[in-house]
Design an enzyme around this catalytic site. Sequence first.
Site, short mmCIF file in Angstrom:
data_model
loop_
_atom_site.label_atom_id
_atom_site.label_comp_id
_atom_site.label_asym_id
_atom_site.label_seq_id
_atom_site.Cartn_x
_atom_site.Cartn_y
_atom_site.Cartn_z
CB THR A 99 -0.88 0.00 1.27
OG1 THR A 99 -1.69 -1.17 1.26
CG2 THR A 99 -1.78 1.24 1.33
N GLY A 100 0.39 2.30 -0.64
CA GLY A 100 1.08 3.59 -0.58
C GLY A 100 1.38 4.14 -1.96
CB THR A 123 6.49 3.53 -3.30
OG1 THR A 123 6.82 4.66 -2.49
CG2 THR A 123 7.71 3.13 -4.11
CG ASP A 174 4.04 -2.65 1.49
OD1 ASP A 174 3.73 -1.58 0.93
OD2 ASP A 174 3.55 -3.02 2.57
CB ALA A 201 9.52 1.00 4.13
CG ASP A 202 5.96 5.02 6.56
OD1 ASP A 202 5.56 5.77 5.65
OD2 ASP A 202 5.25 4.14 7.07
CE LYS A 214 5.02 -2.22 5.11
NZ LYS A 214 4.64 -1.09 4.23
N GLY A 221 0.49 4.84 5.96
CA GLY A 221 -0.80 4.83 5.27
C GLY A 221 -1.88 4.08 6.03
CD GLU A 258 1.30 -1.75 4.64
OE1 GLU A 258 1.09 -0.95 3.73
OE2 GLU A 258 1.90 -1.43 5.68
#
Length: 220
Positions: A27-28, A30, A80, A82-83, A93, A96, A102
């Site tokens: 998700t997100g 990217t 996926d 990542a922050d 993560k 979002g 996730e």
Amino acid sequence: MTQDEMKRQAAEAALAYVRGGVIGVGTGSTVNHFIDFLARIKGRIDGAVSSSEASTQRLQALDIPVFDLNSVGGLSLYVDGADEANQRLELIKGGGGALTREKIVAAASEQFVCIADESKLVEVLGHFPLPVEVIPMARSYVARELAKLGGNPVWRENVVTDNGNVILDVEGLAIQQPKELEQRVNNIAGVVTVGLFALRGADVLILGSVKGAREVMPIS
Ligand code: 5RP
């Protein structure tokens, strides 16, 4: 080059890991680029297991079949964002809000390829507030317990997760031992998921940068 262009680069490079079958999709912003690239090669895969309602909608809008995890068994690949990521490929993560699904899809996957722009690589995790998904009735209790660990939990107001829960974002942490902290937060009653992905981190990190996409393999 913008941050979004770097995210796009990383997303495109992740296509090299797609080898068919059903793949896990995160998700997100990217991952949204990744889904768009995936649509171009959708004939090579059977479909996807999605980690959020938002990604499900995007996948379906591009005619990529979405499967329930229960109907497909284990997955060979999960892609996926990542922050934050460190050199061990331990991650924060959940920016979002999709951290629980996730974590489930990552756990069910043989290989986790994380895609991000290079600003996400850090020495020490924790500058980005650590998301924790919590059962609503436990919000205040969990916040008090998280404060005892040295952080400042802030309720992400007006946000309800896909699972009907709330999120506390823990500010002010410098996470020297991510695996230990993940276990401690997991053990607080009322916590559904902590957005630390250290016990099951990424296997490969693809970073978009001004010099192009590059891969970071985990150091031990
Ligand atoms: C969502 C996430 C995302 O992967 C994370 O927030 C990174 O997002 P973006 O790709 O938009 O920078 O964990 O819960």
